[in-house]
Design a protein around this motif. Sequence first.
Motif, PDB file in Angstrom:
ATOM      1  N   ARG A   1       0.821  -1.202   0.000  1.00  0.00           N
ATOM      2  CA  ARG A   1       0.000   0.000   0.000  1.00  0.00           C
ATOM      3  C   ARG A   1       0.856   1.254   0.000  1.00  0.00           C
ATOM      4  O   ARG A   1       0.456   2.289  -0.535  1.00  0.00           O
ATOM      5  CB  ARG A   1      -0.959  -0.032   1.181  1.00  0.00           C
ATOM      6  CG  ARG A   1      -2.093  -1.017   0.937  1.00  0.00           C
ATOM      7  CD  ARG A   1      -3.024  -1.148   2.107  1.00  0.00           C
ATOM      8  NE  ARG A   1      -4.091  -2.105   1.782  1.00  0.00           N
ATOM      9  CZ  ARG A   1      -4.780  -2.765   2.681  1.00  0.00           C
ATOM     10  NH1 ARG A   1      -4.522  -2.600   3.958  1.00  0.00           N
ATOM     11  NH2 ARG A   1      -5.737  -3.599   2.316  1.00  0.00           N
ATOM     12  N   ALA A   2       2.020   1.209   0.630  1.00  0.00           N
ATOM     13  CA  ALA A   2       2.923   2.360   0.582  1.00  0.00           C
ATOM     14  C   ALA A   2       3.429   2.573  -0.837  1.00  0.00           C
ATOM     15  O   ALA A   2       3.512   3.709  -1.322  1.00  0.00           O
ATOM     16  CB  ALA A   2       4.091   2.150   1.541  1.00  0.00           C
ATOM     17  N   TRP A   3       3.732   1.464  -1.539  1.00  0.00           N
ATOM     18  CA  TRP A   3       4.157   1.591  -2.936  1.00  0.00           C
ATOM     19  C   TRP A   3       2.993   2.078  -3.790  1.00  0.00           C
ATOM     20  O   TRP A   3       3.186   2.849  -4.734  1.00  0.00           O
ATOM     21  CB  TRP A   3       4.682   0.255  -3.450  1.00  0.00           C
ATOM     22  CG  TRP A   3       5.858  -0.261  -2.689  1.00  0.00           C
ATOM     23  CD1 TRP A   3       5.889  -1.337  -1.850  1.00  0.00           C
ATOM     24  CD2 TRP A   3       7.181   0.290  -2.680  1.00  0.00           C
ATOM     25  NE1 TRP A   3       7.143  -1.497  -1.317  1.00  0.00           N
ATOM     26  CE2 TRP A   3       7.954  -0.518  -1.810  1.00  0.00           C
ATOM     27  CE3 TRP A   3       7.773   1.375  -3.317  1.00  0.00           C
ATOM     28  CZ2 TRP A   3       9.302  -0.264  -1.575  1.00  0.00           C
ATOM     29  CZ3 TRP A   3       9.119   1.633  -3.070  1.00  0.00           C
ATOM     30  CH2 TRP A   3       9.861   0.826  -2.208  1.00  0.00           C
ATOM     31  N   GLY A   4       1.784   1.633  -3.463  1.00  0.00           N
ATOM     32  CA  GLY A   4       0.616   2.120  -4.181  1.00  0.00           C
ATOM     33  C   GLY A   4       0.433   3.617  -4.022  1.00  0.00           C
ATOM     34  O   GLY A   4       0.026   4.315  -4.968  1.00  0.00           O
ATOM     35  N   ALA A   5       0.771   4.136  -2.837  1.00  0.00           N
ATOM     36  CA  ALA A   5       0.678   5.579  -2.626  1.00  0.00           C
ATOM     37  C   ALA A   5       1.653   6.332  -3.532  1.00  0.00           C
ATOM     38  O   ALA A   5       1.339   7.421  -4.038  1.00  0.00           O
ATOM     39  CB  ALA A   5       0.953   5.905  -1.156  1.00  0.00           C
TER      40      ALA A   5
END
Length: 347
Positions: A24-28
Amino acid sequence: MADPTFDIPGDSAPSPAARPRPGRAWGALLLLAAAVWGLGTVVVKDTVGELPPLWLVGIRFLAAGALFCAALAPRMARLAREGRLAGHLGAGVVLGVLVGGAYLLNTAGLTATTAAKSAFLTGTYCVLVPFQAWLVLRRGPTALNVAAGLLCVAGLGLVSLPAGEEVSFGIGEALTLGSAVFLGFHVVATTRLAPGRDMVVLTGIQFATAGLMGVALGALTEPAPDPALLAEPQVLANLAYLVLMATCVALLLQNVAIPHVSPSTGALLLSFESVFGVLFAVLLLGEALTAPMLAGFALIFAAVLVSEWLPDQLARRREPASPDDAPGEATGDTAALVAGDALAEER
């Protein structure tokens, strides 16, 4: 050797629902890249059309490539000493051809179609990526991948296309759809080629490759840009945004983050470029926010839920009630259920 980004957990691994989701951090980061591109459509709206389109692509990527190569010279020298530079060059050229082909086809297509149709047709790579990943990575799309892609494309149609406008199919539309194919393969190839390599160096090589393609094709097919035009402050400011933000920053964010999420998820999050473009146009240019646009935003958000939230919920429902309830088989079933892109293993 199997790509570690796509290893599916075995019986000894914790269930996907129980694992943290660093993806999810990479998605951000991917959403941030999409926001930079969305703002770019507003910032450069009035002046970049004055430059020959293929030259614009070439200048944009060559300038970005020069900045990266100058900054990364020590890292490239280290890779050369380690005997790893050749592999980086080969992978970077492949990725550069794909991203350069996407931008060149998209730019050429814009000369024969509308910006709205271009935005919609480019966004169709959300549907293409799961099948392209199947072709390249030998990993079939799940029903949720396909459903999320279709929801996303429907939402993009409502956001991008004026009410009642039909998508006719001529040379401009064909070129734009071709750019979507290249974009999809770029996402998949980045996931395949990134593990074990310095992604920042790969990005610089991509920029240089795409820039050389643009300048070469521009020199063959278009008049050279007017030097006086390039000296205008507004044009220089817009070019600076394109080079520094929309290319160096946004594409670096994309290339660094893509290997850590699944191809389908990456394509879906990057499609938010259209959403951010509309939002910035409303906020900065005073354009009207219509009911179809709001419906399109809702469909795109629903696509993210189908791709990211729903598989987690299904995985939790499949978990055993207690550790004694056949943990090996239950975990294997859960892994099989979520073997789609949305729950790919992190590298």
